[in-house]
Motif scaffolding. Structure first.
Motif, mmCIF file in Angstrom:
data_model
loop_
_atom_site.group_PDB
_atom_site.id
_atom_site.type_symbol
_atom_site.label_atom_id
_atom_site.label_comp_id
_atom_site.label_asym_id
_atom_site.label_seq_id
_atom_site.Cartn_x
_atom_site.Cartn_y
_atom_site.Cartn_z
ATOM 1 N N ILE A 50 -3.015 -31.366 -9.951
ATOM 2 C CA ILE A 50 -1.990 -31.676 -8.960
ATOM 3 C C ILE A 50 -1.518 -33.127 -9.051
ATOM 4 O O ILE A 50 -0.353 -33.418 -8.857
ATOM 5 N N CYS A 169 5.932 -30.622 -7.741
ATOM 6 C CA CYS A 169 4.661 -29.892 -7.723
ATOM 7 C C CYS A 169 4.461 -28.960 -8.926
ATOM 8 O O CYS A 169 5.385 -28.258 -9.350
ATOM 9 N N VAL A 171 2.165 -26.474 -8.972
ATOM 10 C CA VAL A 171 1.521 -25.205 -8.594
ATOM 11 C C VAL A 171 2.285 -23.957 -9.060
ATOM 12 O O VAL A 171 1.683 -23.033 -9.615
ATOM 13 N N THR A 243 -3.308 -23.420 2.954
ATOM 14 C CA THR A 243 -2.408 -24.391 3.518
ATOM 15 C C THR A 243 -1.078 -23.716 3.859
ATOM 16 O O THR A 243 -0.607 -22.877 3.105
ATOM 17 N N HIS A 245 3.075 -23.581 4.894
ATOM 18 C CA HIS A 245 4.366 -24.221 4.658
ATOM 19 C C HIS A 245 5.201 -24.076 5.936
ATOM 20 O O HIS A 245 5.232 -22.992 6.524
ATOM 21 N N ASP A 310 0.072 -33.155 4.969
ATOM 22 C CA ASP A 310 0.055 -33.859 3.686
ATOM 23 C C ASP A 310 1.324 -34.705 3.624
ATOM 24 O O ASP A 310 2.396 -34.252 4.068
ATOM 25 N N PHE A 311 1.187 -35.891 3.044
ATOM 26 C CA PHE A 311 2.335 -36.793 2.875
ATOM 27 C C PHE A 311 2.355 -37.342 1.464
ATOM 28 O O PHE A 311 1.306 -37.636 0.901
ATOM 29 N N PHE A 341 -0.759 -39.220 -0.201
ATOM 30 C CA PHE A 341 -0.865 -39.462 -1.640
ATOM 31 C C PHE A 341 0.311 -40.307 -2.109
ATOM 32 O O PHE A 341 1.411 -40.209 -1.550
ATOM 33 N N LYS A 342 0.056 -41.061 -3.181
ATOM 34 C CA LYS A 342 1.171 -41.700 -3.882
ATOM 35 C C LYS A 342 1.811 -40.645 -4.759
ATOM 36 O O LYS A 342 1.099 -39.843 -5.382
ATOM 37 N N TYR A 343 3.135 -40.637 -4.826
ATOM 38 C CA TYR A 343 3.806 -39.693 -5.723
ATOM 39 C C TYR A 343 3.301 -39.911 -7.148
ATOM 40 O O TYR A 343 3.180 -41.044 -7.616
ATOM 41 N N SER A 344 3.030 -38.799 -7.814
ATOM 42 C CA SER A 344 2.525 -38.861 -9.180
ATOM 43 C C SER A 344 3.410 -37.940 -10.027
ATOM 44 O O SER A 344 3.536 -36.751 -9.725
ATOM 45 N N ARG A 346 4.538 -35.456 -12.472
ATOM 46 C CA ARG A 346 3.819 -34.398 -13.177
ATOM 47 C C ARG A 346 4.697 -33.854 -14.293
ATOM 48 O O ARG A 346 5.848 -33.449 -14.039
HETATM 49 N N1 SAM Z 1 1.609 -25.597 -0.585
HETATM 50 C C1 SAM Z 1 1.297 -26.744 0.121
HETATM 51 C C2 SAM Z 1 2.570 -27.280 0.743
HETATM 52 O O1 SAM Z 1 3.640 -26.870 0.457
HETATM 53 O O2 SAM Z 1 2.468 -28.214 1.502
HETATM 54 C C3 SAM Z 1 0.617 -27.818 -0.695
HETATM 55 C C4 SAM Z 1 -0.168 -27.501 -1.885
HETATM 56 S S1 SAM Z 1 -0.499 -28.868 -2.954
HETATM 57 C C5 SAM Z 1 -1.772 -28.113 -3.823
HETATM 58 C C6 SAM Z 1 -1.381 -30.029 -1.957
HETATM 59 C C7 SAM Z 1 -0.696 -31.342 -1.746
HETATM 60 O O3 SAM Z 1 -0.730 -32.127 -2.907
HETATM 61 C C8 SAM Z 1 0.779 -31.268 -1.388
HETATM 62 O O4 SAM Z 1 0.967 -30.941 -0.053
HETATM 63 C C9 SAM Z 1 1.265 -32.631 -1.726
HETATM 64 O O5 SAM Z 1 1.184 -33.501 -0.625
HETATM 65 C C10 SAM Z 1 0.294 -33.091 -2.817
HETATM 66 N N2 SAM Z 1 1.004 -33.159 -4.102
HETATM 67 C C11 SAM Z 1 1.465 -32.140 -4.848
HETATM 68 N N3 SAM Z 1 2.091 -32.597 -5.953
HETATM 69 C C12 SAM Z 1 2.020 -33.947 -5.889
HETATM 70 C C13 SAM Z 1 2.496 -34.988 -6.717
HETATM 71 N N4 SAM Z 1 3.198 -34.738 -7.817
HETATM 72 N N5 SAM Z 1 2.233 -36.260 -6.355
HETATM 73 C C14 SAM Z 1 1.544 -36.528 -5.234
HETATM 74 N N6 SAM Z 1 1.075 -35.599 -4.407
HETATM 75 C C15 SAM Z 1 1.311 -34.304 -4.715
#
Ligand code: SAM
Ligand code: SF4
Length: 462
Positions: A50, A169, A171, A243, A245, A310-311, A341-344, A346
């Motif tokens: 992630i 994301c 996922v 989690t 949405h 989550d932020f 989290f800091k944006y990462s 992907r």
């Molecule tokens: N499905 C959930 C939703 O929509 O909120 C979240 C699932 S994700 C596995 C868990 C969290 O990881 C997200 O809510 C997001 O805050 C964080 N996340 C996902 N991709 C990210 C990225 N590229 N950089 C930073 N944080 C990330």
């Protein structure tokens, strides 16, 4: 003969659940879980993709395992099968095979029901078995029943995958399309868990409230209906789900919070950002005010609902004004707890291609400011419990002798001196002190409470 299996798990609760199920699939082949990789017959790294550094962590762990594998072979103790599973395996399978050819199996999250075949193949031939398909069949139809007890508080995956494609994301690419398990399968698993001693079930899904599965009557049910059916299981005291949405927060699920006593007053509802411009760029398909309204409806249904979220800070192009909107949203909503989290960036996701990537120092400063606000809210939330009595489900022994650990309805960790006989029971605990991440308390009375069976008395509680 019993073989030693070591599984290291990174990432979300779904990965924890998957690791337990992998152990169940391997049990008939004689594999028994152990706590250390040294000398193990099989080591599985169940990985998370992630945020960045995930694959570096996997490769550095693999370096260590290579030595352990060599030592095992040198001392004539047989072969250590090394496997990489989970989302890094799904996303970077071929690279793993190329960079670490001593790895025997690389497989994605949707294929572990085929582990016996993969093990057979890996045992027969040199080189890695790579399996990152998205099979047409559902793995859930092929998994064996879970082994005896999954503990007082257990995970149960009801939904997997995601069709929402938030631009940051991975996922949807690593877990595949949204899939809901049928209600009958979930209820059967829940009954087995409760028969094995589970008192709390945490329903899991990448978008758990998007669950729309086949109901017992052949119609499609939503998560609210599933929660009501689960609540009818004798001995199941607590239900949680994660989690969620915001877009899938349906009325019936909100009503369930008001009507189902077993559904705990806690909700993890990520919003990611407070700026509508950023939310649109993230493809969240809701605004900050939509989120505020959902929270209002939830709190109207369940006034004591504790909210978590989550932020992400530093999404490409996020301005100071955008970030200020996130702080405003946090202030307006008031969180009991949250992850930030800091944006990462992907690889393979649309946001990673944006030109306006922000410098690390800006992301660091924003993360620090957001966490300061969230931590203050969490501390205040915890302190509001001092002097109050809360029902705690004790689910494990504490680090100190004579101490038990459990969870309040609001998912706070609570520790108290208590007799081990209270494990698995809901006990009234008076909160004596609040810490940033836990509460300290004392068992309040000689009684424990059970939402399913009413109040009962135990002779000696501590
Ligand atoms: N499905 C959930 C939703 O929509 O909120 C979240 C699932 S994700 C596995 C868990 C969290 O990881 C997200 O809510 C997001 O805050 C964080 N996340 C996902 N991709 C990210 C990225 N590229 N950089 C930073 N944080 C990330
Ligand atoms: Fe990822 Fe959640 Fe967005 Fe799906 S809804 S893409 S899992 S953050």
């Amino acid at each position: 003969m019993s073989k030693k299996l070591f599984i290291k798990t990174w990432g979300c609760q779904m990965n924890v659940y998957d690791s337990a199920r992998m152990a169940d699939v391997l049990a008939p082949l004689g594999y028994r879980p152990v706590d250390e990789p040294d000398g193990a017959d099989m080591v599985i790294l169940n990985t998370c993709h992630i945020r960045e550094k995930a694959s570096e962590k996997v490769f550095s762990e693999l370096g260590r395992l290579r030595q352990l594998k060599d030592v095992k072979a040198e001392v004539g103790d047989g072969r250590m099968i090394v496997a990489v599973a989970g989302c890094v395996a799904q996303a970077e399978g071929e690279e793993i095979v190329a960079r670490a050819p001593f790895v025997d199996m690389v497989f994605g999250p949707q294929t572990y029901h085929t582990l016996p075949e993969m093990v057979a193949k890996a045992s027969r031939k040199a080189g890695s078995v790579l399996n990152t398909d998205f099979p047409v069949e559902s793995k859930f139809d092929f998994l064996p029943d879970e082994s005896a007890s999954q503990g007082v508080s257990a995970f149960l995956a009801v939904q997997e995958g995601c069709d929402k494609f938030c631009t940051f994301c991975v996922v949807p690419y690593t877990r595949g399309a949204e899939f809901s398990r049928p209600g009958a399968q979930i209820l059967a698993e829940a009954r087995r868990l409760v028969a094995g001693g589970t008192r709390e079930i945490n329903l899991l899904g990448q978008n758990v409230n998007a669950w729309h599965g086949e109901g017992l009557d052949g119609t499609t049910w939503g998560l609210g209906r599933l929660v009501r059916e689960l609540a009818d299981i004798d001995g199941l005291e607590r239900i949680r789900y994660t989690t969620s949405h915001p877009r899938d927060m349906e009325d019936d699920l909100i009503r369930a919070h008001a009507e189902v006593p077993q559904l705990m007053p806690y909700l993890h509802l990520p919003v990611q950002a407070g700026s509508d411009r950023v939310l649109a760029a993230m493809n969240r398909k809701h605004t900050a005010d939509d989120y505020r309204r959902i929270v209002e409806r939830l709190r109207a249904a369940k006034p004591d609902l504790a909210l978590s979220g989550d932020f992400i800070v530093g999404f490409p192009g996020e301005s100071d004004a955008d970030f200020a909107a996130t702080l405003r949203l946090v202030t307006d909503v008031g969180y009991a707890q949250a992850y930030s989290f800091k944006y990462s960036a992907r690889p393979g996701t649309p946001a990673a291609l944006e030109h306006a990537q922000l410098p690390e120092d800006v992301k660091d400063a924003r993360l620090a400011a957001l966490q300061q606000l969230l931590n203050a809210q969490q501390q205040a939330f915890n302190e509001s419990f001092v002097g109050r009595t809360v029902p705690v489900l004790f689910d494990r022994v504490g680090k100190r002798a004579g101490q038990l650990l459990g969870k309040s309805p609001y998912l706070q960790s609570v520790h108290a001196d208590a007799n081990e006989r209270l494990l698995g029971r809901i006990v009234e605990v008076r909160v004596d002190a609040a810490h940033p991440n836990s509460l300290a308390g004392s068992v309040a009375t000689g009684e424990y409470r059970s939402s399913a069976t009413g109040t009962q008395t135990v002779e000696a509680t501590v």
